[in-house]
Design a protein around this motif. Structure first.
Motif, PDB file in Angstrom:
ATOM      1  N   LEU A  11       0.829  -1.295   0.023  1.00  0.00           N
ATOM      2  CA  LEU A  11       0.070  -0.037   0.063  1.00  0.00           C
ATOM      3  C   LEU A  11       0.855   1.367  -0.039  1.00  0.00           C
TER       4      LEU A  11
ATOM      5  N   ASN B 148      -5.834  -0.926  10.504  1.00  0.00           N
ATOM      6  CA  ASN B 148      -6.982  -1.872  10.820  1.00  0.00           C
ATOM      7  C   ASN B 148      -6.619  -2.613  12.015  1.00  0.00           C
TER       8      ASN B 148
ATOM      9  N   GLN C 194      -6.770  -5.545   7.670  1.00  0.00           N
ATOM     10  CA  GLN C 194      -6.985  -4.962   6.078  1.00  0.00           C
ATOM     11  C   GLN C 194      -6.634  -3.395   6.090  1.00  0.00           C
ATOM     12  N   ARG C 195      -5.599  -3.183   5.948  1.00  0.00           N
ATOM     13  CA  ARG C 195      -5.387  -1.384   5.897  1.00  0.00           C
ATOM     14  C   ARG C 195      -5.971  -1.061   4.438  1.00  0.00           C
ATOM     15  N   SER C 196      -6.240   0.003   4.561  1.00  0.00           N
ATOM     16  CA  SER C 196      -6.965   0.652   3.428  1.00  0.00           C
ATOM     17  C   SER C 196      -6.526   2.181   2.965  1.00  0.00           C
TER      18      SER C 196
ATOM     19  N   VAL D  82     -16.814   2.715   1.176  1.00  0.00           N
ATOM     20  CA  VAL D  82     -15.924   1.969   1.090  1.00  0.00           C
ATOM     21  C   VAL D  82     -15.803   1.076  -0.041  1.00  0.00           C
TER      22      VAL D  82
ATOM     23  N   HIS E 296     -14.179  -2.141  -2.248  1.00  0.00           N
ATOM     24  CA  HIS E 296     -13.317  -3.308  -2.191  1.00  0.00           C
ATOM     25  C   HIS E 296     -12.807  -3.816  -3.766  1.00  0.00           C
TER      26      HIS E 296
ATOM     27  N   VAL F 232      -7.699  -4.214  -2.742  1.00  0.00           N
ATOM     28  CA  VAL F 232      -7.009  -2.965  -2.375  1.00  0.00           C
ATOM     29  C   VAL F 232      -8.298  -2.251  -1.883  1.00  0.00           C
ATOM     30  N   ILE F 233      -8.587  -1.574  -0.644  1.00  0.00           N
ATOM     31  CA  ILE F 233      -9.569  -1.079  -0.050  1.00  0.00           C
ATOM     32  C   ILE F 233      -9.437   0.510  -0.373  1.00  0.00           C
ATOM     33  N   LEU F 234     -10.484   0.950  -0.825  1.00  0.00           N
ATOM     34  CA  LEU F 234     -10.503   2.514  -1.215  1.00  0.00           C
ATOM     35  C   LEU F 234     -11.733   3.013  -0.289  1.00  0.00           C
ATOM     36  N   ARG F 235     -11.144   4.429   0.270  1.00  0.00           N
ATOM     37  CA  ARG F 235     -12.319   5.161   1.292  1.00  0.00           C
ATOM     38  C   ARG F 235     -12.322   6.332   0.729  1.00  0.00           C
TER      39      ARG F 235
END
Length: 215
Positions: free
Chosen positions: A4, A25, A31-33, A104, A106, A117-120
């Motif tokens: 990341l 997290n 799971q980081r984002s 959020v 995924h 990859v987690i996008l916020r």
């Protein structure tokens, strides 16, 4: 897939003015984002989809989150002098955090077989509720952004067909908001009278008692 930290650095290098934060997290998943500013949200999404090393071409799910105003406690170490000796002690500080709404995403690569990859993206607060729609980037976001709009009240600018998907058109509230209060009765359909009265008694105990438990 690259870290990341590497993705963050490449996004900020490729998109002028982009500000990306890596969110830790503490849950078992760990799971980081990536948190991005809404103004650059569409550009960041296109980069993640089109970059040759990432090819994040599939948004598996999109969820909404409602964060209320909160007081966050944090432990910090400070140096203090006692009896002529400087010591490092741990203190707890409090910081107020204004509430906000969050979308959020995924993301996976079907082509390169990696992810997520987690996008916020976050609104400024709980009353300014506009975020850019990412449906133009990932077509599968359409119904899920509609669901978030319906249940949380986030308005996705640029969405091709933003309207309620679960609640009826005349409904005026957002049932997944944490401060949502369910009405005693709904006017659109018959409801068992006893159940309605039991709910009403929680709000009007004096009136219910005066009525002898009946209406």
């Amino acid at each position: 897939m690259e870290t990341l930290e590497a993705i963050k650095a490449r996004v900020e290098s490729a998109i002028p003015g982009a500000q990306v934060q890596i969110l830790a997290n503490d849950s078992p998943s760990g799971q980081r984002s990536l948190v991005v500013e809404p103004v650059q949200g569409l550009q960041v999404a296109k980069f993640l989809r089109d970059d040759a090393g990432l090819r994040l071409d599939y948004a598996s799910n999109v969820t909404g989150v409602d964060w209320l105003d909160a007081v966050l406690k944090e432990k910090v170490k400070v140096k203090k002098v006692g009896d002529g000796v400087e010591k490092e002690v741990e203190e707890t500080t409090e910081k107020k955090r204004a509430g906000y709404l969050e979308a959020v995403y995924h993301l996976y690569s079907m082509d390169l077989k990696h992810g997520p990859v987690i996008l916020r993206m976050r609104t400024p607060n709980r009353t300014e509720t506009h975020l850019p729609s990412l449906t133009p980037v990932w077509r599968g976001c359409e119904f899920q952004e509609r669901e978030i709009y319906d249940l949380y009240g986030i308005v996705f600018d640029g969405h091709p067909d933003l309207r309620r998907i679960l609640m009826w058109d005349e409904f005026t509230d957002f049932p997944m908001r944490k401060d949502y209060s369910e009405p005693d009765d709904y006017g659109y359909e018959p409801t068992p009278h006893d159940k309605v009265f039991e709910k009403a008694k929680r709000h009007y105990p004096a009136a219910a008692a005066a009525a002898g438990g009946t209406v």
